[in-house]
Write an enzyme that holds these catalytic residues in place. Structure first.
Site, short mmCIF file in Angstrom:
data_model
loop_
_atom_site.label_atom_id
_atom_site.label_comp_id
_atom_site.label_asym_id
_atom_site.label_seq_id
_atom_site.Cartn_x
_atom_site.Cartn_y
_atom_site.Cartn_z
N ALA A 173 0.84 -1.20 0.00
CA ALA A 173 0.00 0.00 0.00
C ALA A 173 0.88 1.25 0.00
CB ALA A 173 -0.93 -0.01 1.22
N ASN A 217 4.51 -7.07 5.10
CA ASN A 217 3.87 -8.38 5.02
C ASN A 217 3.50 -8.72 3.58
OD1 ASN A 217 3.20 -10.37 7.01
ND2 ASN A 217 1.14 -10.23 6.17
N HIS A 251 -5.77 -18.04 8.65
CA HIS A 251 -5.57 -18.74 7.37
C HIS A 251 -5.61 -20.21 7.69
CE1 HIS A 251 -3.82 -20.27 3.73
NE2 HIS A 251 -3.91 -19.07 3.18
N THR A 267 -0.07 -21.56 0.49
CA THR A 267 -1.00 -20.71 -0.26
C THR A 267 -2.29 -21.43 -0.64
OG1 THR A 267 -1.30 -19.36 -2.24
CG2 THR A 267 0.19 -21.22 -2.46
N GLU A 268 -3.36 -20.65 -0.64
CA GLU A 268 -4.68 -21.15 -1.00
C GLU A 268 -4.69 -21.72 -2.42
OE1 GLU A 268 -7.58 -18.53 0.62
OE2 GLU A 268 -8.78 -18.67 -1.19
N ARG A 278 -4.99 -25.49 -2.82
CA ARG A 278 -6.36 -26.03 -2.89
C ARG A 278 -7.04 -25.59 -4.18
NH1 ARG A 278 -8.71 -23.30 1.66
NH2 ARG A 278 -6.67 -22.34 1.90
N ARG A 285 -12.13 -18.73 4.04
CA ARG A 285 -11.10 -19.03 5.03
C ARG A 285 -11.65 -19.26 6.43
NH1 ARG A 285 -6.42 -14.87 2.95
NH2 ARG A 285 -5.78 -16.23 1.25
N HIS A 299 -3.93 -14.48 10.42
CA HIS A 299 -3.43 -14.14 9.09
C HIS A 299 -3.69 -12.71 8.66
CE1 HIS A 299 -2.04 -14.82 5.10
NE2 HIS A 299 -3.23 -14.68 4.54
N HIS A 300 -4.86 -12.21 8.99
CA HIS A 300 -5.21 -10.88 8.46
C HIS A 300 -6.17 -10.20 9.43
CE1 HIS A 300 -5.68 -8.04 5.03
NE2 HIS A 300 -6.82 -7.78 5.64
N GLU A 356 -3.87 -2.76 4.90
CA GLU A 356 -4.40 -3.53 6.03
C GLU A 356 -4.64 -2.70 7.28
OE1 GLU A 356 -2.33 -7.23 6.65
OE2 GLU A 356 -3.67 -7.80 8.30
N ARG A 396 -11.95 -11.81 4.78
CA ARG A 396 -11.33 -11.39 3.52
C ARG A 396 -11.14 -12.57 2.58
NH1 ARG A 396 -6.42 -11.65 1.45
NH2 ARG A 396 -5.36 -12.23 3.35
N GLY A 444 -6.73 -13.15 -2.25
CA GLY A 444 -6.53 -12.34 -3.46
C GLY A 444 -7.05 -10.92 -3.32
P1 ADP Z 1 0.00 -3.47 3.44
O1 ADP Z 1 -0.27 -4.83 2.92
O2 ADP Z 1 -1.19 -2.80 3.98
O3 ADP Z 1 0.81 -2.64 2.50
P2 ADP Z 1 2.41 -4.36 4.81
O4 ADP Z 1 2.49 -5.18 6.04
O5 ADP Z 1 2.82 -5.00 3.54
O6 ADP Z 1 0.94 -3.72 4.73
O7 ADP Z 1 3.34 -3.07 4.99
C1 ADP Z 1 3.28 -2.25 6.11
C2 ADP Z 1 4.67 -1.74 6.42
O8 ADP Z 1 4.62 -0.71 7.39
C3 ADP Z 1 5.61 -2.80 6.97
O9 ADP Z 1 6.77 -2.87 6.20
C4 ADP Z 1 5.90 -2.32 8.40
O10 ADP Z 1 7.18 -2.66 8.85
C5 ADP Z 1 5.74 -0.82 8.25
N1 ADP Z 1 5.45 -0.10 9.51
C6 ADP Z 1 4.57 -0.45 10.47
N2 ADP Z 1 4.56 0.46 11.47
C7 ADP Z 1 5.46 1.41 11.13
C8 ADP Z 1 5.92 2.63 11.75
N3 ADP Z 1 5.45 3.02 12.94
N4 ADP Z 1 6.85 3.37 11.10
C9 ADP Z 1 7.34 2.97 9.90
N5 ADP Z 1 6.97 1.84 9.29
C10 ADP Z 1 6.04 1.07 9.87
#
Ligand code: ADP
Length: 447
Positions: A15, A42, A243, A255-256, A259, A280, A382-383, A412, A422, A425
Site C-alpha cells: 500500500a 507483510n 488462514h 498458499t490457497e 487447494r 477461510r 493471518h489478516h 491492512e 477477507r 486475493g
Molecule cells: P500493506 O499490505 O497494507 O501494504 P504491509 O504489512 O505490507 O501492509 O506493509 C506495512 C509496512 O509498514 C511494513 O513494512 C511495516 O514494517 C511498516 N510499519 C509499520 N509500522 C510502522 C511505523 N510506525 N513506522 C514505519 N513503518 C512502519
C-alpha cells in the site's frame, strides 16, 4: 532543524509503495518511512495473487467474469459487513491496478481459483509463482527510478496536528533512535495490520489466544494507535482472519492456490471433511473441528507441475512424499484404507464433474499422477480486517464522521473493505488499489 516535504508515507509495504509511486507521479515530494531494515512488509509474504475482474488475462483464458460478480463474491465472503462503497471501488478498479502494475513490469499473467470466488480471478506470475515478491520488487524498482526518499529503519512514532485538527507532519526515529520531525502537507498511513501483536489480537478476539501467525514480525498495529491519537474512528476491530493452511512450527503459510489448483484436505482419520474452496473462516473452523485440530493437504505430481509456488514447501521440507497413497498414509500415520477410499471417491467425483459429498464445484484434476504428497496444516492468525475508517478517497474519518484533514490511509491498517472475512486475493487488490487512491488524493491536497 525540522525537515519539510509534501507527503510522508508511513510503511513501505504494497500500500505504502503504491501510494508513493502515484504521489510522485502526480508531482509531489514524498518521504517514505519504514521501520524494518527492508521494504516490503507483510506484502512480501503474499503468495496467492491479486483479484481483479474483466482483465486481459482472464479473457485470454476464456474466463467470463464481471465486476458485479466480483462485488457480490466479496460482500458475501465478508458476511455483508463490508463497506459497500469501498467494495465498489475495489471491484471496479482492481482491473486498472493490474494494468498499472504490469505497465511497470509486474507479471500477473496467470489466473487461478481461490476460495469464495465464483470464477478464476486471482492474478499471479506465470506458473503460479508467489505474487508478493513480484509486486514488491516492481514497486521498489519504480520508487528507486523516481528517486523517492525511502528510509528503512526509520519509524514513525507520532502524528502531528495543528489546532484546527489538520495533520501537519510526523515525528520519527532514525536508525540510531534519534528523534526528528518532518512537516508535511499530507500523511499517508500504510502500516499494515496487527496479526503479529498477540496481545492486541486477543484484546479484540480472546479465542485466538495461543494461535501462531503467518505475518512478518513488524505487523504490530502501531498505525492503529497513531490514527487513534489524532481521533480516527476504528471499525470491525474484532474481525480477525485465520488462514486455514499453516505450518506454525516453521511459520509458513501454504498458499490457497494449492487447494485452488486441486489439492484436497484429509483429516487424521484419512477422510475428506469439507469443500476445500469455502471461505477461510469456514475452512479454518472445519480444520479445528478435526482430530488434534489439524488436517493434511493432499496432492500429486500433476498439481506440482502446474504450481511453482509449491516448490518452496519442498525446499523447506514441509512435504511428506510417497509413491502411493497407501505408503503416504503409513508415513503420516493415518488409516490406509480410509485414505485410499477418500482419494478414490474424490477422483471419481472429478471424473463425474460432481462432488456429491462436499459440493466442491471446481474440480480441476484427478489426484493420481506420479508421486503423492501431504503437508500437515492448521489455522493461524493471518489478516486483521478491521482498522481505521476511510472514505472512498482514502481519507481517514474521525469519530464524528468527518474527514481528518491531511490524513490518508490504505491497506491492512484500514477497515471496511473486507468486512467479516477477507477473500484470498483481495488483500493485494485492496493495497494496490487504495494505495494508489491515497497517493493520488494526498498529492492533490499537497498542491
Ligand atoms: P500493506 O499490505 O497494507 O501494504 P504491509 O504489512 O505490507 O501492509 O506493509 C506495512 C509496512 O509498514 C511494513 O513494512 C511495516 O514494517 C511498516 N510499519 C509499520 N509500522 C510502522 C511505523 N510506525 N513506522 C514505519 N513503518 C512502519
Amino acid at each position: 532543524q525540522d525537515e519539510s516535504t509534501d507527503i510522508v508515507v508511513i510503511g513501505a509495504g504494497g500500500a505504502g509503495l503504491s501510494a508513493a509511486v502515484e504521489a510522485t507521479n502526480a508531482g509531489a515530494k514524498v518521504i517514505v518511512l519504514e521501520k524494518m531494515p527492508m521494504v516490503g512488509g507483510n506484502t512480501t509474504r503474499a503468495t496467492g495473487g491479486l483479484n481483479a475482474a474483466g482483465t486481459e488475462a482472464q479473457k485470454k483464458k476464456g474466463i467470463e467474469d464481471s465486476q458485479e460478480l466480483f462485488y457480490q463474491d466479496t460482500m458475501k465472503g465478508g458476511h455483508n459487513k463490508n463497506n459497500p462503497e469501498l467494495v465498489k471501488i475495489l471491484t471496479t478498479q482492481a482491473k486498472d491496478s493490474v494494468v498499472w502494475l504490469e505497465s511497470m513490469g509486474a507479471d500477473l499473467s496467470d489466473v487461478g481459483r481461490a476460495g469464495g470466488a465464483s470464477v478464476s480471478r486471482i492474478h499471479r506470475p506465470t506458473g503460479g509463482a508467489a505474487v508478493g515478491s513480484n509486486v514488491i520488487s516492481t514497486l521498489k524498482n519504480k520508487v528507486k527510478e523516481q528517486n523517492v526518499d525511502v528510509r528503512v529503519k526509520n519509524k514513525a512514532v507520532a502524528i502531528i496536528k495543528d489546532e484546527q485538527g489538520k495533520v501537519t507532519g510526523v515525528k520519527a526515529e532514525n536508525k540510531d533512535g534519534k528523534a526528528y520531525t518532518i512537516n508535511a502537507k499530507a500523511v499517508i498511513l500504510a502500516t499494515g495490520g496487527f496479526s503479529a501483536n498477540q496481545e492486541m489480537v486477543i484484546s479484540y478476539k480472546p479465542e485466538l489466544k495461543g494461535f501462531a501467525t503467518t505475518n512478518h514480525p513488524g505487523a504490530l498495529g502501531e498505525g492503529i494507535t497513531l490514527g487513534e491519537s489524532v481521533g480516527a474512528n476504528l471499525v470491525d476491530m474484532a474481525e480477525i482472519q485465520t488462514h486455514p493452511t499453516v505450518v506454525p512450527e516453521k511459520g509458513v503459510m501454504v498458499t490457497e492456490a494449492v487447494r485452488g489448483n486441486g489439492a484436497i484436505l484429509i483429516n487424521k482419520d484419512g477422510k475428506r471433511f469439507i469443500n476445500e474452496l469455502l471461505t477461510r473462516d469456514v475452512v479454518s473452523k472445519g480444520i479445528l473441528d478435526q482430530k488434534d485440530g489439524v488436517a493434511y493437504l493432499f496432492f500429486d505430481d500433476g498439481l506440482r507441475k502446474g504450481l511453482k509456488a509449491v516448490e518452496e514447501y519442498f525446499n523447506m521440507q514441509l512435504v511428506t512424499e510417497a509413491d502411493s497413497v497407501e505408503e503416504l498414509a503409513d508415513k503420516i500415520g493415518v488409516d490406509k484404507d480410509a485414505m485410499m477410499k477418500s482419494v478414490k471417491t474424490y477422483n471419481d467425483a472429478v471424473a463425474a464433474k460432481q462432488d456429491k459429498e462436499f459440493k466442491r464445484d471446481d474440480l480441476p484434476l484427478q489426484l493420481n499422477q506420479g508421486k503423492v504428497y501431504a503437508i500437515q496444516v492448521t489455522p493461524a492468525v493471518h489478516h486483521t480486517m478491521g482498522g481505521l475508517q476511510i472514505n472512498t478517497n482514502a481519507e481517514v474519518m474521525n469519530k464524528e464522521g468527518q474527514v481528518i484533514k491531511g490524513l490518508y490511509a490504505a491497506g491492512e491498517v484500514t477497515g471496511g473493505v473486507h468486512g467479516g472475512n477477507r477473500l484470498g486475493g483481495n488483500a493485494m487488490a485492496d493495497i494496490v488499489t487504495f494505495g494508489r487512491i491515497a497517493g493520488q488524493n494526498a498529492a492533490k491536497a499537497a498542491k
